[in-house]
Structures are given as structure tokens and as C-alpha cells.
Design an enzyme around this catalytic site. Structure first.
Site, short mmCIF file in Angstrom:
data_model
loop_
_atom_site.label_atom_id
_atom_site.label_comp_id
_atom_site.label_asym_id
_atom_site.label_seq_id
_atom_site.Cartn_x
_atom_site.Cartn_y
_atom_site.Cartn_z
N ARG A 76 0.81 -1.22 0.00
CA ARG A 76 0.00 0.00 0.00
C ARG A 76 0.85 1.28 0.00
O ARG A 76 0.41 2.31 -0.49
CB ARG A 76 -0.96 0.00 1.19
N ASP A 86 -15.83 9.85 8.73
CA ASP A 86 -14.78 8.84 8.64
C ASP A 86 -13.42 9.52 8.82
O ASP A 86 -13.27 10.72 8.56
CB ASP A 86 -14.82 8.13 7.27
C1 LIG Z 1 -14.50 -1.62 7.50
S1 LIG Z 1 -15.01 0.04 7.31
C2 LIG Z 1 -16.69 -0.07 7.91
C3 LIG Z 1 -17.65 0.77 7.12
C4 LIG Z 1 -19.13 0.64 7.49
N1 LIG Z 1 -19.37 1.15 8.81
C5 LIG Z 1 -19.61 -0.78 7.38
O1 LIG Z 1 -19.90 -1.41 8.39
O2 LIG Z 1 -19.71 -1.26 6.25
C6 LIG Z 1 -14.17 0.83 8.68
C7 LIG Z 1 -14.05 2.32 8.50
O3 LIG Z 1 -13.59 2.87 9.75
C8 LIG Z 1 -12.76 3.98 9.46
N2 LIG Z 1 -11.92 4.29 10.63
C9 LIG Z 1 -10.85 3.60 11.09
N3 LIG Z 1 -10.31 4.22 12.15
C10 LIG Z 1 -11.04 5.33 12.38
C11 LIG Z 1 -10.97 6.38 13.32
N4 LIG Z 1 -10.02 6.43 14.26
N5 LIG Z 1 -11.90 7.36 13.24
C12 LIG Z 1 -12.87 7.33 12.29
N6 LIG Z 1 -12.99 6.36 11.36
C13 LIG Z 1 -12.08 5.37 11.41
C14 LIG Z 1 -11.96 3.52 8.25
O4 LIG Z 1 -11.42 4.61 7.53
C15 LIG Z 1 -13.02 2.73 7.46
O5 LIG Z 1 -13.63 3.53 6.47
#
Ligand SMILES: C[S@@+](CC[C@H](N)C(=O)[O-])C[C@H]1O[C@@H](n2cnc3c(N)ncnc32)[C@H](O)[C@@H]1O
Length: 270
Positions: free
Chosen positions: A35, A141
Site C-alpha cells: 500500500r 470517517d
Molecule cells: C471496514 S469500514 C466499515 C464501514 C461501514 N461502517 C460498514 O460497516 O460497512 C471501517 C471504517 O472505519 C474507518 N476508521 C478507522 N479508524 C477510524 C478512526 N479512528 N476514526 C474514524 N474512522 C475510522 C476507516 O477509515 C473505514 O472507512
């Protein structure tokens, strides 16, 4: 191209952990390397370890650090994921509530599929005209890249496989010409959903009080104390009696917070 050394892996994942709260373990070494490789080359650095060194020492532009965070987050998501939550959402939206605007927050909204799924359900059940109960949705996000793509609301058509045909017809536009094979969430629905960046590990930006908060498939990345800190912070924006939906693999029972489990993966603000 150079290989990411163990020291560089440690250095960059520690930096990422300080920013996001997410710990990437050694088994992610190859993933992190792949990445970051492209970013390193784009920054004119053929040695990925020097790229990392400069990044950690703060010798790279701020935008590159944002791109590193974007690359290292896992953004997997899809429309109408874990559908039981949408059934519960309908009951709540149609219930009495306080009669005011029905507000929903998608707290790790990734590229927006979750927030637009909520919007389709609310548009269907509550309506969109001025005489119906008002409603709106926030999506937040950590990653600026996914927030930007969520705002566009443009998706490859094959991502729509879980969207009910009726919703596809009513709320999505089929792309043609250069947009062949894509769908666009229609303007009216997009206007009900506002996306912004917010890091759940830091004090939150000003947000209203919500009736329902989706906080799904993000808590799995954090250890116990970080999880407790995030959920308590998020709960400050949850109305009394409001509900919080974690992902189905994410239990909040052991966090010792004033949340009552009322159904699988559904917690009410006690
Ligand atoms: C696997 S996705 C889940 C998306 C959606 N909620 C779902 O269940 O399909 C996890 C998301 O959490 C976000 N994320 C990770 N760490 C975070 C943080 N400290 N604050 C806000 N968002 C975060 C990532 O950027 C990613 O877009």
C-alpha cells in the site's frame, strides 16, 4: 524496488497507531508494503525505507501523511450490510420519538454505502416531502479519500447487488457514456446526507444529538481501552433512549458503559 524492513514497518505502524488508534500487526507487513510502495514512488522516493523515515520525522508534506492514513485504513463496506439493523431502524423511525427531526449518524461511513442505505430506507418510510417527518444523516470517517468519494455518491453498478430493485429505480441514476456501468445516488437523496472527516480517537467536531448511531465494523480494530474511549465519546451524541448499532461481531457488553443490550448488536442509551 526496496523491501520494507522490520524497523520501518514498526516505525510507520506506530505513527499510524498514534493517529488512528489502529494497531497493525506484523502479519500485515506485506500489505503495508504494497500500500505504501506507490505513494513512495509518487513522492519521488524509490527507497520505501527512506520514505518512511522522512514521514516519521515529519519531513514530508502534511498531504502525504493524510494519504498514508488513507492507504492504511480498511474501508470494506457495502450497501445494506447486516440488514437486521435496517429493520430496527424502520421501527424507530416510524415510532413516536420526540416528533422532531429524525437524525442518524454513520460513525465510520467509509465510502458512503451505509449512509445511503439508511437514506433510502428513511426516504421510503418517512418520505421526502415537506409535510413528512424531517430526517437527515451524517456520515463521518477518518479517511479523507473515502469521505470525498462518499460525497460523490458514484459507485460501480456491481456494488448495488443488495439494493432492492425498487430503491434502485427510485433513488439511483444509471450511468451512461463515460459513466456506463456506474450508478449515481440521486441529488435529492444526496442532499439528505452530509459527510465530513472525524477521527473517533480525538474530540469530535460539533455534531447534533442523534436518534440512531451506526458504529459498525470499526471497533474491531481497537484494543479495549480505545474501544471504551470511542464508545463513550460517541454516546455523548446519542439521545437518551437512542440506539447504537455496532457490527454483529462487536460486543459492547464488557465496556461498563450505560448501554443496555436490547437485541443482538442493538444497544440503548440507558
Ligand atoms: C471496514 S469500514 C466499515 C464501514 C461501514 N461502517 C460498514 O460497516 O460497512 C471501517 C471504517 O472505519 C474507518 N476508521 C478507522 N479508524 C477510524 C478512526 N479512528 N476514526 C474514524 N474512522 C475510522 C476507516 O477509515 C473505514 O472507512
Amino acid at each position: 524496488m526496496s523491501q520494507l524492513t522490520t524497523d520501518s514497518f514498526k516505525a510507520i505502524t506506530e505513527l499510524f497507531h498514534r493517529i488512528s488508534g489502529i494497531k497493525l500487526v506484523e502479519s500485515k507487513h506485506a500489505l503495508v508494503q504494497s500500500r505504501l510502495q506507490k505513494l513512495s514512488l509518487e513522492a519521488g522516493e524509490t527507497d520505501i525505507n527512506i520514505f518512511v523515515q522522512k514521514m516519521v520525522r515529519g519531513q514530508m508534506p502534511e498531504e502525504l501523511l493524510v494519504s498514508v492514513v488513507d492507504k492504511l485504513t480498511t474501508n470494506e463496506t457495502y450497501f445494506f450490510r447486516e440488514p437486521q439493523h435496517f429493520e430496527d431502524l424502520v421501527r424507530r423511525a416510524q415510532g413516536q420519538g420526540d416528533g422532531g427531526e429524525f437524525l442518524v449518524w454513520s460513525g465510520a461511513s467509509s465510502s458512503g454505502e451505509e449512509a445511503y442505505s439508511i437514506a433510502m430506507v428513511l426516504a421510503d418510510k418517512l418520505g421526502m416531502n415537506p409535510s413528512s417527518r424531517p430526517w437527515s444523516i451524517r456520515g463521518t470517517d477518518l479517511s479523507t479519500a473515502v469521505v470525498e468519494s462518499a460525497r460523490q455518491g458514484l459507485y460501480p453498478m456491481d456494488r448495488a447487488r443488495n439494493v432492492p430493485a425498487d430503491y434502485l429505480r427510485r433513488f439511483c441514476l444509471q450511468g451512461f457514456g463515460p459513466y456506463e456501468g456506474q450508478l449515481l445516488i440521486n441529488r435529492e437523496l444526496r442532499s439528505r446526507v452530509q459527510f465530513q472527516c472525524a477521527n473517533l480517537m480525538q474530540p469530535l467536531p460539533p455534531l447534533p444529538m442523534f436518534d440512531v448511531i451506526f458504529l459498525r465494523n470499526v471497533l474491531i480494530y481497537f484494543d479495549g481501552p480505545a474501544k471504551t474511549a470511542i464508545v463513550s465519546r460517541v454516546m455523548e451524541r446519542l439521545k437518551p433512549g437512542g440506539v447504537l448499532y455496532p457490527g454483529h461481531a462487536e460486543s459492547l457488553a464488557s465496556l461498563g458503559l450505560p448501554l443496555k443490550a436490547i437485541a443482538p448488536a442493538i444497544y440503548q442509551h440507558a
